[in-house]
Design a protein around this motif. Structure first.
Motif, PDB file in Angstrom:
ATOM      1  N   MET A   1       0.826  -1.210   0.000  1.00  0.00           N
ATOM      2  CA  MET A   1       0.000   0.000   0.000  1.00  0.00           C
ATOM      3  C   MET A   1       0.859   1.259   0.000  1.00  0.00           C
ATOM      4  N   LEU A   2       1.956   1.200   0.752  1.00  0.00           N
ATOM      5  CA  LEU A   2       2.879   2.334   0.773  1.00  0.00           C
ATOM      6  C   LEU A   2       3.399   2.630  -0.637  1.00  0.00           C
ATOM      7  N   PHE A   3       3.843   1.569  -1.322  1.00  0.00           N
ATOM      8  CA  PHE A   3       4.368   1.735  -2.682  1.00  0.00           C
ATOM      9  C   PHE A   3       3.268   2.124  -3.672  1.00  0.00           C
ATOM     10  N   LEU A   4       2.073   1.575  -3.448  1.00  0.00           N
ATOM     11  CA  LEU A   4       0.958   1.867  -4.353  1.00  0.00           C
ATOM     12  C   LEU A   4       0.630   3.353  -4.348  1.00  0.00           C
ATOM     13  N   LYS A   5       0.616   3.931  -3.143  1.00  0.00           N
ATOM     14  CA  LYS A   5       0.347   5.359  -3.041  1.00  0.00           C
ATOM     15  C   LYS A   5       1.483   6.159  -3.688  1.00  0.00           C
ATOM     16  N   LEU A   6       2.714   5.723  -3.452  1.00  0.00           N
ATOM     17  CA  LEU A   6       3.878   6.416  -4.020  1.00  0.00           C
ATOM     18  C   LEU A   6       3.912   6.312  -5.545  1.00  0.00           C
ATOM     19  N   SER A   7       3.312   5.243  -6.090  1.00  0.00           N
ATOM     20  CA  SER A   7       3.390   5.013  -7.539  1.00  0.00           C
ATOM     21  C   SER A   7       2.519   5.993  -8.333  1.00  0.00           C
ATOM     22  N   ASP A   8       1.645   6.728  -7.634  1.00  0.00           N
ATOM     23  CA  ASP A   8       0.799   7.730  -8.277  1.00  0.00           C
ATOM     24  C   ASP A   8       0.054   7.151  -9.489  1.00  0.00           C
ATOM     25  N   GLY A   9      -0.769   6.145  -9.215  1.00  0.00           N
ATOM     26  CA  GLY A   9      -1.555   5.518 -10.287  1.00  0.00           C
ATOM     27  C   GLY A   9      -0.707   4.721 -11.262  1.00  0.00           C
ATOM     28  N   PHE A  10       0.305   4.015 -10.753  1.00  0.00           N
ATOM     29  CA  PHE A  10       1.238   3.196 -11.557  1.00  0.00           C
ATOM     30  C   PHE A  10       2.018   4.025 -12.576  1.00  0.00           C
ATOM     31  N   SER A  11       2.193   5.321 -12.319  1.00  0.00           N
ATOM     32  CA  SER A  11       2.896   6.147 -13.306  1.00  0.00           C
ATOM     33  C   SER A  11       4.388   6.297 -12.982  1.00  0.00           C
ATOM     34  N   LYS A  12       4.813   5.896 -11.777  1.00  0.00           N
ATOM     35  CA  LYS A  12       6.238   5.940 -11.438  1.00  0.00           C
ATOM     36  C   LYS A  12       6.775   4.517 -11.336  1.00  0.00           C
ATOM     37  N   VAL A  13       7.892   4.264 -12.010  1.00  0.00           N
ATOM     38  CA  VAL A  13       8.357   2.888 -12.223  1.00  0.00           C
ATOM     39  C   VAL A  13       8.788   2.179 -10.936  1.00  0.00           C
ATOM     40  N   LYS A  14       9.699   2.783 -10.180  1.00  0.00           N
ATOM     41  CA  LYS A  14      10.245   2.075  -9.019  1.00  0.00           C
ATOM     42  C   LYS A  14       9.185   1.728  -7.962  1.00  0.00           C
ATOM     43  N   PRO A  15       8.348   2.697  -7.576  1.00  0.00           N
ATOM     44  CA  PRO A  15       7.295   2.320  -6.613  1.00  0.00           C
ATOM     45  C   PRO A  15       6.328   1.284  -7.188  1.00  0.00           C
ATOM     46  N   THR A  16       6.106   1.331  -8.499  1.00  0.00           N
ATOM     47  CA  THR A  16       5.208   0.350  -9.116  1.00  0.00           C
ATOM     48  C   THR A  16       5.779  -1.055  -8.982  1.00  0.00           C
ATOM     49  N   ILE A  17       7.087  -1.184  -9.269  1.00  0.00           N
ATOM     50  CA  ILE A  17       7.747  -2.491  -9.118  1.00  0.00           C
ATOM     51  C   ILE A  17       7.688  -2.939  -7.653  1.00  0.00           C
ATOM     52  N   GLY A  18       7.937  -1.995  -6.753  1.00  0.00           N
ATOM     53  CA  GLY A  18       7.873  -2.302  -5.322  1.00  0.00           C
ATOM     54  C   GLY A  18       6.487  -2.784  -4.912  1.00  0.00           C
ATOM     55  N   ALA A  19       5.457  -2.103  -5.420  1.00  0.00           N
ATOM     56  CA  ALA A  19       4.075  -2.460  -5.078  1.00  0.00           C
ATOM     57  C   ALA A  19       3.737  -3.856  -5.598  1.00  0.00           C
ATOM     58  N   ILE A  20       4.139  -4.145  -6.834  1.00  0.00           N
ATOM     59  CA  ILE A  20       3.825  -5.455  -7.427  1.00  0.00           C
ATOM     60  C   ILE A  20       4.558  -6.566  -6.679  1.00  0.00           C
ATOM     61  N   THR A  21       5.827  -6.316  -6.362  1.00  0.00           N
ATOM     62  CA  THR A  21       6.607  -7.312  -5.613  1.00  0.00           C
ATOM     63  C   THR A  21       5.970  -7.595  -4.253  1.00  0.00           C
ATOM     64  N   ALA A  22       5.630  -6.517  -3.539  1.00  0.00           N
ATOM     65  CA  ALA A  22       5.026  -6.682  -2.219  1.00  0.00           C
ATOM     66  C   ALA A  22       3.670  -7.386  -2.323  1.00  0.00           C
ATOM     67  N   ALA A  23       2.908  -7.067  -3.367  1.00  0.00           N
ATOM     68  CA  ALA A  23       1.595  -7.683  -3.543  1.00  0.00           C
ATOM     69  C   ALA A  23       1.728  -9.182  -3.823  1.00  0.00           C
ATOM     70  N   CYS A  24       2.713  -9.547  -4.661  1.00  0.00           N
ATOM     71  CA  CYS A  24       2.926 -10.969  -4.957  1.00  0.00           C
ATOM     72  C   CYS A  24       3.311 -11.724  -3.688  1.00  0.00           C
ATOM     73  N   PHE A  25       4.220 -11.139  -2.934  1.00  0.00           N
ATOM     74  CA  PHE A  25       4.652 -11.689  -1.658  1.00  0.00           C
ATOM     75  C   PHE A  25       3.437 -11.898  -0.748  1.00  0.00           C
ATOM     76  N   SER A  26       2.622 -10.852  -0.639  1.00  0.00           N
ATOM     77  CA  SER A  26       1.462 -10.881   0.230  1.00  0.00           C
ATOM     78  C   SER A  26       0.448 -11.949  -0.203  1.00  0.00           C
ATOM     79  N   PHE A  27       0.123 -11.980  -1.483  1.00  0.00           N
ATOM     80  CA  PHE A  27      -0.869 -12.945  -1.976  1.00  0.00           C
ATOM     81  C   PHE A  27      -0.361 -14.375  -1.881  1.00  0.00           C
ATOM     82  N   TYR A  28       0.919 -14.548  -2.127  1.00  0.00           N
ATOM     83  CA  TYR A  28       1.480 -15.892  -2.056  1.00  0.00           C
ATOM     84  C   TYR A  28       1.317 -16.453  -0.642  1.00  0.00           C
ATOM     85  N   PHE A  29       1.688 -15.642   0.347  1.00  0.00           N
ATOM     86  CA  PHE A  29       1.589 -16.121   1.721  1.00  0.00           C
ATOM     87  C   PHE A  29       0.127 -16.228   2.187  1.00  0.00           C
TER      88      PHE A  29
END
Lengths: 135, 104
Positions: free
Chosen positions: B17-45
């Motif tokens: 969620m932190l990265f998602l907010k920072l990504s500004d609607g998926f328009s910034k690359v690094k926070p977007t990658i961070g958000a997707i990585t964290a989401a995959c981690f979260s959903f997997y567990f």
């Protein structure tokens, strides 16, 4: 528009929460694929919503609708038990979601704290303590 | 072990969620990658925990950790309101989500 995105995202969320359970730890390909698509759609809408809505507010509403919806679908279609406790907590969720939505809308309108539109009246009834408004 | 997976999933959710907010609607690359990585981690567990826990239980705890954590992140990192009314209604939602677990 942000609130519409938040609502649509929440509805997709109910879908993937059910899908996640049915996928048995991602071991069923078809259900897993559908679940992943729903997750992506859900988060796409959610991110759009977050451009305008506070993250704490947005996330609480997003998961609140998801949790209430998942419980309702579970009780209605998946044979989960229904009881008074569940209904109580679903009601609590709905109270929180509506109250938060109304107070967030008020925030957008430059915090006109004591003006009291009809929608604010509703949220005050749920909330009760008057000093919150004044202080 | 399912509970450990669930806590990890909740922490992943807050981070996402932190990265998602920072990504500004998926328009910034690094926070977007961070958000997707964290989401995959979260959903997997979350998915692993769901093998042993009912969906209502797992979902309740996961979102309880996620939403309480996200509210704190909003207040700490994005200066979001700590107005009593807001905290009260968010509290209702968190209590509702977690409460559903205890009666499921």
């Amino acid at each position: 528009m942000a609130w519409i995105y938040l609502l649509i995202g929440s509805l997709f969320e109910i879908g993937w929460a059910i899908g996640l359970k049915m996928s048995d730890g991602f071991s069923k390909p078809l259900i897993t694929s559908i679940t992943v698509v729903l997750i992506l759609l859900s988060f796409y809408c959610f991110t759009k919503a977050l451009k305008e809505i506070d993250i704490g507010t947005g996330y609480a509403i997003f998961t609140g609708i998801g949790a209430a919806g998942t419980a309702i679908v579970g009780m209605t279609f998946l044979g989960d038990s229904a009881n008074l406790g569940k209904v109580f907590f679903i009601a609590l969720l709905i109270t929180g979601i509506i109250g938060l939505k109304l107070s967030a809308s008020k925030g957008i309108l430059q915090e006109e704290e004591n003006k009291g539109t009809s929608s604010e009246q509703e949220s005050e009834e749920v909330m009760t303590p008057q000093e919150v408004e004044i202080g | 072990m399912a509970w450990v997976f669930l806590v990890l999933a909740g922490i992943g959710e807050m981070t996402g969620m932190l990265f998602l907010k920072l990504s500004d609607g998926f328009s910034k690359v690094k926070p977007t990658i961070g958000a997707i990585t964290a989401a995959c981690f979260s959903f997997y567990f979350l998915s692993l925990s769901l093998i042993h826990l009912p969906v209502g239980t797992a979902y309740g705890i996961w979102t309880g950790i996620g939403s309480a954590g996200t509210v704190l992140i909003g207040m700490l990192f994005f200066k979001e309101s700590a107005h009593l009314k807001r905290v009260f209604f968010i509290g209702c939602i968190v209590a509702g989500v977690v409460g559903l677990k205890f009666v499921s």
